[in-house]
Design a protein around this motif. Sequence first.
Motif, PDB file in Angstrom:
ATOM      1  N   GLY A   1       0.814  -1.214   0.000  1.00 40.79           N
ATOM      2  CA  GLY A   1       0.000   0.000   0.000  1.00 40.79           C
ATOM      3  C   GLY A   1       0.845   1.261   0.000  1.00 40.79           C
ATOM      4  O   GLY A   1       0.644   2.170  -0.826  1.00 40.79           O
ATOM      5  N   CYS A   2       1.842   1.336   0.898  1.00 38.95           N
ATOM      6  CA  CYS A   2       2.644   2.567   0.960  1.00 38.95           C
ATOM      7  C   CYS A   2       3.588   2.646  -0.242  1.00 38.95           C
ATOM      8  O   CYS A   2       3.881   3.742  -0.735  1.00 38.95           O
ATOM      9  CB  CYS A   2       3.377   2.708   2.287  1.00 38.95           C
ATOM     10  N   ALA A   3       4.027   1.496  -0.767  1.00 37.09           N
ATOM     11  CA  ALA A   3       4.879   1.523  -1.964  1.00 37.09           C
ATOM     12  C   ALA A   3       4.083   2.036  -3.166  1.00 37.09           C
ATOM     13  O   ALA A   3       4.594   2.818  -3.977  1.00 37.09           O
ATOM     14  CB  ALA A   3       5.423   0.122  -2.251  1.00 37.09           C
ATOM     15  N   LYS A   4       2.833   1.621  -3.253  1.00 39.17           N
ATOM     16  CA  LYS A   4       1.981   2.075  -4.365  1.00 39.17           C
ATOM     17  C   LYS A   4       1.770   3.588  -4.290  1.00 39.17           C
ATOM     18  O   LYS A   4       1.938   4.312  -5.278  1.00 39.17           O
ATOM     19  CB  LYS A   4       0.634   1.339  -4.289  1.00 39.17           C
ATOM     20  N   ALA A   5       1.442   4.071  -3.091  1.00 39.48           N
ATOM     21  CA  ALA A   5       1.216   5.516  -2.933  1.00 39.48           C
ATOM     22  C   ALA A   5       2.495   6.295  -3.244  1.00 39.48           C
ATOM     23  O   ALA A   5       2.455   7.354  -3.898  1.00 39.48           O
ATOM     24  CB  ALA A   5       0.738   5.808  -1.511  1.00 39.48           C
ATOM     25  N   ALA A   6       3.634   5.750  -2.809  1.00 37.68           N
ATOM     26  CA  ALA A   6       4.906   6.448  -3.047  1.00 37.68           C
ATOM     27  C   ALA A   6       5.217   6.518  -4.539  1.00 37.68           C
ATOM     28  O   ALA A   6       5.648   7.565  -5.054  1.00 37.68           O
ATOM     29  CB  ALA A   6       6.044   5.724  -2.303  1.00 37.68           C
ATOM     30  N   LEU A   7       4.999   5.439  -5.255  1.00 35.24           N
ATOM     31  CA  LEU A   7       5.277   5.442  -6.702  1.00 35.24           C
ATOM     32  C   LEU A   7       4.286   6.339  -7.442  1.00 35.24           C
ATOM     33  O   LEU A   7       4.658   7.048  -8.389  1.00 35.24           O
ATOM     34  CB  LEU A   7       5.202   4.016  -7.260  1.00 35.24           C
ATOM     35  N   GLU A   8       3.039   6.308  -7.034  1.00 31.61           N
ATOM     36  CA  GLU A   8       2.036   7.165  -7.689  1.00 31.61           C
ATOM     37  C   GLU A   8       2.360   8.641  -7.468  1.00 31.61           C
ATOM     38  O   GLU A   8       2.091   9.484  -8.331  1.00 31.61           O
ATOM     39  CB  GLU A   8       0.635   6.809  -7.178  1.00 31.61           C
ATOM     40  N   SER A   9       2.987   8.952  -6.342  1.00 34.33           N
ATOM     41  CA  SER A   9       3.357  10.350  -6.093  1.00 34.33           C
ATOM     42  C   SER A   9       4.438  10.829  -7.061  1.00 34.33           C
ATOM     43  O   SER A   9       4.672  12.022  -7.212  1.00 34.33           O
ATOM     44  CB  SER A   9       3.825  10.525  -4.642  1.00 34.33           C
ATOM     45  N   THR A  10       5.128   9.875  -7.723  1.00 35.23           N
ATOM     46  CA  THR A  10       6.136  10.235  -8.731  1.00 35.23           C
ATOM     47  C   THR A  10       5.536  10.237 -10.134  1.00 35.23           C
ATOM     48  O   THR A  10       6.274  10.328 -11.116  1.00 35.23           O
ATOM     49  CB  THR A  10       7.330   9.263  -8.693  1.00 35.23           C
ATOM     50  N   GLY A  11       4.226  10.049 -10.233  1.00 36.72           N
ATOM     51  CA  GLY A  11       3.549  10.111 -11.531  1.00 36.72           C
ATOM     52  C   GLY A  11       3.422   8.774 -12.234  1.00 36.72           C
ATOM     53  O   GLY A  11       2.957   8.709 -13.378  1.00 36.72           O
TER      54      GLY A  11
END
Length: 329
Positions: A128-138
């Motif tokens: 979950g946090c890895a997904k949010a972190a990657l999505e924050s990079t576009g």
Amino acid sequence: MFDLQIERIAAWVNDRGYASVAIQLPEGLRPQATGIIDSLSGKTRANFIIIGDPCYGACDTFVRFKDVAEALVHFGHSAIPSMGVSEDVLYIEAFYNEDISDKVVAVADRLPQRVGLLATVQYVGCIGCAKAALESTGRTVLVGMGDRRTAYRGQVLGCNCSAAEAVADSVDAFLFLGEGDFHPLAAAFGVKKPILILNPISGELRDVNDVHDRMLRRRFAAIERARDAKSFIVAVSSKPGQKREAAAAMIVHEIEASGRSAYVVYLAELSPQNLVSYRADAIVCTACPRIAMDDASCYDRPFLTITEAEVAIGIRKWEDYSFDAIRPE
Ligand code: SF4
């Protein structure tokens, strides 16, 4: 860091009033066994017994636990839903519960635009946090749900990468959260996409391609050595999550139809010691496919998975080599 959920286990034992509980742990958690029992003994009135046989996965769940105790706590793996789960068995996955967002962002520029996330069970809570972190990079991030051999979205077993298969056509590469090569190799053999491994503890990023290519060359060599075999041992496991009797019957039929001999050996532990005495030119493993793929060098003759045996006897082309995944029956 890895949550052994002592309070949850104690509440489960007390709520159900178990007087005796067996505990089963994989090798890596065995040093903690006595400490776990000390902790639980202070919180419950139950007697605890350690199951000492080897345990490599939930496929090894000690289903005969009623011989020694009223309940079983199995550490280090998730349930395999397709195996069915007794209400007297509790799986404690030992989840890693740290936020890894910073480590993911630190490697994001080495990842393509569309990323699939995978993990061993210890790290599925980090998805979950890895997904949010990657999505924050576009980036676009997908997490596939596998078949009923897995319990969690994105989870990969050494014998099953259906979570990767579910989204493989929609991603450019996979980011695998875990340590070691064992589980990422299942994904590398199962889908034709780059697999990058992020160690959630150290933050190291590496790819699995070299290890995959080396193993593939070894598998090719084993198949070539088995092409002249006239006789095959077909090893069938008695372990509940590795017993593939239908697949074993199929490969026996295919071997015999090709004019060769096949002999079924039924056993719990596939090992060189347990198979060395039988006369045959090659061995087919119908149990955990990773025994053949990872441990073949320990055996005195070619040791193949089912799909590799099909190549050796000429009913499958090498170009159609495929990972011998275990699917829910
Ligand atoms: S069959 Fe092999 S890879 Fe699959 S869960 Fe069991 S030990 Fe792991």
